[in-house]
Every structure is written in C-alpha cells, then in structure tokens.
Motif scaffolding. Structure first.
Motif, mmCIF file in Angstrom:
data_model
loop_
_atom_site.group_PDB
_atom_site.id
_atom_site.type_symbol
_atom_site.label_atom_id
_atom_site.label_comp_id
_atom_site.label_asym_id
_atom_site.label_seq_id
_atom_site.Cartn_x
_atom_site.Cartn_y
_atom_site.Cartn_z
ATOM 1 N N UNK A 1 0.821 -1.213 0.000
ATOM 2 C CA UNK A 1 0.000 0.000 0.000
ATOM 3 C C UNK A 1 0.858 1.267 0.000
ATOM 4 N N UNK A 2 2.023 1.187 0.595
ATOM 5 C CA UNK A 2 2.913 2.349 0.592
ATOM 6 C C UNK A 2 3.290 2.726 -0.831
ATOM 7 N N UNK A 3 3.550 1.711 -1.667
ATOM 8 C CA UNK A 3 3.913 1.987 -3.044
ATOM 9 C C UNK A 3 2.690 2.299 -3.892
ATOM 10 N N UNK B 1 0.221 5.082 -1.915
ATOM 11 C CA UNK B 1 1.012 6.274 -1.621
ATOM 12 C C UNK B 1 1.451 6.992 -2.881
ATOM 13 N N UNK B 2 1.861 6.225 -3.889
ATOM 14 C CA UNK B 2 2.262 6.826 -5.159
ATOM 15 C C UNK B 2 1.056 7.288 -5.965
ATOM 16 N N UNK B 3 -0.050 6.540 -5.844
ATOM 17 C CA UNK B 3 -1.242 6.851 -6.641
ATOM 18 C C UNK B 3 -1.796 8.246 -6.334
ATOM 19 N N UNK B 4 -1.631 8.695 -5.094
ATOM 20 C CA UNK B 4 -2.121 10.029 -4.720
ATOM 21 C C UNK B 4 -1.453 11.109 -5.553
ATOM 22 N N UNK B 5 -0.181 10.902 -5.893
ATOM 23 C CA UNK B 5 0.581 11.951 -6.572
ATOM 24 C C UNK B 5 0.707 11.740 -8.068
ATOM 25 N N UNK B 6 0.313 10.577 -8.576
ATOM 26 C CA UNK B 6 0.461 10.307 -10.005
ATOM 27 C C UNK B 6 -0.336 11.281 -10.873
ATOM 28 N N UNK B 7 -1.614 11.592 -10.570
ATOM 29 C CA UNK B 7 -2.319 12.574 -11.408
ATOM 30 C C UNK B 7 -1.621 13.925 -11.475
ATOM 31 N N UNK B 8 -1.100 14.378 -10.344
ATOM 32 C CA UNK B 8 -0.393 15.662 -10.342
ATOM 33 C C UNK B 8 0.912 15.564 -11.130
ATOM 34 N N UNK C 1 3.143 6.614 3.007
ATOM 35 C CA UNK C 1 3.749 6.767 1.691
ATOM 36 C C UNK C 1 3.363 8.065 1.008
ATOM 37 N N UNK C 2 2.080 8.416 1.042
ATOM 38 C CA UNK C 2 1.634 9.644 0.372
ATOM 39 C C UNK C 2 2.231 10.887 1.019
ATOM 40 N N UNK C 3 2.278 10.915 2.349
ATOM 41 C CA UNK C 3 2.847 12.083 3.035
ATOM 42 C C UNK C 3 4.360 12.155 2.866
ATOM 43 N N UNK D 1 2.144 1.204 -10.242
ATOM 44 C CA UNK D 1 0.866 1.207 -9.528
ATOM 45 C C UNK D 1 0.196 -0.165 -9.547
ATOM 46 N N UNK D 2 0.603 -1.021 -10.464
ATOM 47 C CA UNK D 2 0.048 -2.379 -10.506
ATOM 48 C C UNK D 2 0.427 -3.189 -9.268
ATOM 49 N N UNK D 3 1.327 -2.657 -8.455
ATOM 50 C CA UNK D 3 1.684 -3.340 -7.203
ATOM 51 C C UNK D 3 0.478 -3.505 -6.299
ATOM 52 N N UNK D 4 -0.530 -2.631 -6.449
ATOM 53 C CA UNK D 4 -1.728 -2.773 -5.639
ATOM 54 C C UNK D 4 -2.460 -4.074 -5.896
ATOM 55 N N UNK D 5 -2.291 -4.639 -7.088
ATOM 56 C CA UNK D 5 -2.933 -5.921 -7.406
ATOM 57 C C UNK D 5 -2.330 -7.067 -6.597
#
Length: 319
Positions: free
Chosen positions: A108-110, A113-120, A269-271, A229-233
């Motif tokens: 979830x950290x990857x 946490x990364x998904x929050x910032x990917x759109x930006x 991760x996101x913070x 982001x596929x790590x979430x799978x």
C-alpha cells in the motif's frame, strides 16, 4: 453543483447496493461451525443448498454435522475479541503476522502512496514546456520553483490550478491496465504459485518505480508509473497467502488488521512522497522501489501452513 452531486452519488451507489445485498446473504457456515457449533451451521448449509439447487431447505440430505475439531472457547463479546486478538501476537502466528503485515504495508505504501501523486505528476509532465528530454523529477522541481515564484507576485487569496485534459484518458487507461492485471493474476496464480507470483509483481513494480525517476522520456516514464501502480494488485495475492495460516475464528480479524496496517502504509507513503518530491525526488522514488522490491525477501521465511495448522488445531482451534 448539480452534476458534481450526481457524480458523487454515482460513486456511492455501487457501495450502497453491495451493502444492501449483504443483508440477504447468510453468515459463513464455516465461521458459524467454528464459533457456535454444528447445530447453528446446519440451517445455513441447508439454505445455501436450497438456493443452489432451486429446492427447499427440508430437502437438504445432511441431517447432522460431525467434526472432530471444534473451537471450544466460544468466548464472545469484547473479552472474546481481545482474547482472539492476543492470539495473533503469540507463536506460531506471530511470525506470520509480522511478515504479512510488513508486506502489506509495503504494497500500500507503493501503490496507494504513489497513486495520490500520479495525477499531479502526469499533469506536470503534460503541461511542461521544456523542449528537451528531462526526467519527471526535473519537471516536478521546475513546477515547485514556478509555484514559489508565482506566489511572490500573485495577489492575496488567489489560487489558480489548471489540469491537462490528457490526464483523464490516461487515468482511464490505468484502470484498464489494472483490470487486465487482475485477469492475468487469475490465470497464472495456479500455475506459477502464489508466493512466486507475488514476489515477481512486487520486484517488477519496485524496479519500475526506480526507473520512472531516471527515464528522460515522458512516455516511458508514464508507462513505468502505471506499471508501478500495478503493485496494488499484489494485495489480493498476499491476502490469499496469509489467510491459510489463520484459524477460522481469527481469520477475519487478522485480515482486517493486515489491511489496516496497509492503509497506514498508504498514509505514510503519500505524506512521505509529498514531502520529498521537490528536493529529494529521485531518492524518494528509489527508496520506495527498493523497499517494495526488497520486502519480498521476507516471503522466504513464511512458514508452511500445514505446520501452523497442526499446532493451532492442537490448541482446539479449527480451520
């Protein structure tokens, strides 16, 4: 404002429908058998038989459930929950809890946490005016510098934010990639093995995270970000690995705690990524990738489920 309300309701609708549908589903007969005994589990099995066979519950051919291993503790309420919770942090389950929860934290950290910032990040890449091939970290740094400079001249209280239209189809494409990944997991998990498939996904996604920070081409960096982001799978694979070692009466609690630790990893991760994107972008991506890929080494120490089951059944807990 009306379209946004409709949009929010459309997101809430599937969850509400699923919650209502659960009211018509019976409790797991295996859980009832382990917690309350055969007499309570038999009617649920009869109801399931009636649903599946389009028949009546009275036609269920089984009259009595006989089992040699039952959870005789039958302690309910808050005291029972605390007692069961304490069993998770005692041998032989302690090692399983530590490994599975650490791995879920990394997943979830990857992914989250990364998904929050990917759109930006994607928006910054698409709106970049640089004619040279630069990395996403250089683009992010330029964006932060431009934002700092603009605040010196902007009027008080003004806030402007523009989103590139291309971000939305890319986000939709990400969802399609995740769907294909889940489909591939279902096809290969029986052939490759759960632990091998989980480790392979996390190592590939970890390397993709590191590569995304150093690749100068925007298209390649975008592809690597989506792959990361596929790590979430892998969370579902990890849950399938972990669920086998926990007794029936502890299984739901163990999964809830594991996912709670995972959500904590998402928050951390996101913070952490947000605080380091400007000054330590490449280091942050490298740490995220190496930690996610390196955490798979813990799977080597995962015990054999048969051994754990045998020891827990000797204590009166059933599977």
């Amino acid at each position: 404002m009306v379209p946004w309300r409709v949009f929010i309701w459309s997101w809430c609708a599937p969850g509400l429908v699923a919650a209502l549908a659960l009211l018509w589903l019976p409790e797991s007969p295996r859980y009832i058998l382990a917690t309350f005994g055969p007499d309570k589990a038999l009617p649920i099995l009869a109801k399931m038989y009636a649903y599946n066979k389009n028949s009546r519950e009275t036609n269920y051919p089984v009259e009595k459930i006989v089992t040699g291993t039952l959870d005789t503790s039958k302690s309910g309420g808050f005291v029972g929950a605390i007692k069961n919770f304490s069993l998770l942090f005692r041998p032989p389950l302690l090692r399983c809890v530590f490994i599975s929860h650490t791995l879920m934290f990394a997943v979830f950290m990857l992914s989250s946490g990364l998904y929050v910032w990917v759109p930006d990040i994607l928006n910054s890449m698409l709106r970049s005016t640089s004619e040279e091939s630069i990395t996403i970290c250089q683009i992010i740094h330029e964006k932060f510098q431009a934002a700092k400079n603009s605040t010196l001249y902007a009027s008080k209280g003004s806030c402007q934010s523009e989103v590139a239209v291309q971000v939305f189809p890319i986000s939709m494409g990400m969802g399609a990639v995740f769907a294909v990944t889940y489909l591939a997991i279902g096809v290969f998990i029986g052939r490759v093995g759960r632990k091998t498939l989980y480790s392979s996904i996390m190592v590939i996604c970890g390397l993709a995270t590191v590569g995304a920070a150093f690749v100068p081409q925007g298209g390649a960096a975008t592809a690597l970000l989506i792959l990361a982001l596929c790590s979430g799978c892998a969370a579902s694979i990890l849950a399938a690995i972990a669920v086998d070692v926990f007794p029936t009466c502890l299984r739901a609690m163990a999964m809830c705690v594991m996912y709670m630790v995972g959500r904590t990893g998402a928050a951390v991760g996101s913070n952490l990524l947000g605080a380091t994107l400007d000054m330590h972008c490449q280091l942050a991506f490298s740490v995220f990738g190496v930690f996610s890929a390196g955490s798979t080494l813990l799977i080597i120490f995962w015990p054999k489920p048969e051994k754990i089951r045998e020891e827990m059944e000797q204590r009166g807990l059933s599977y």
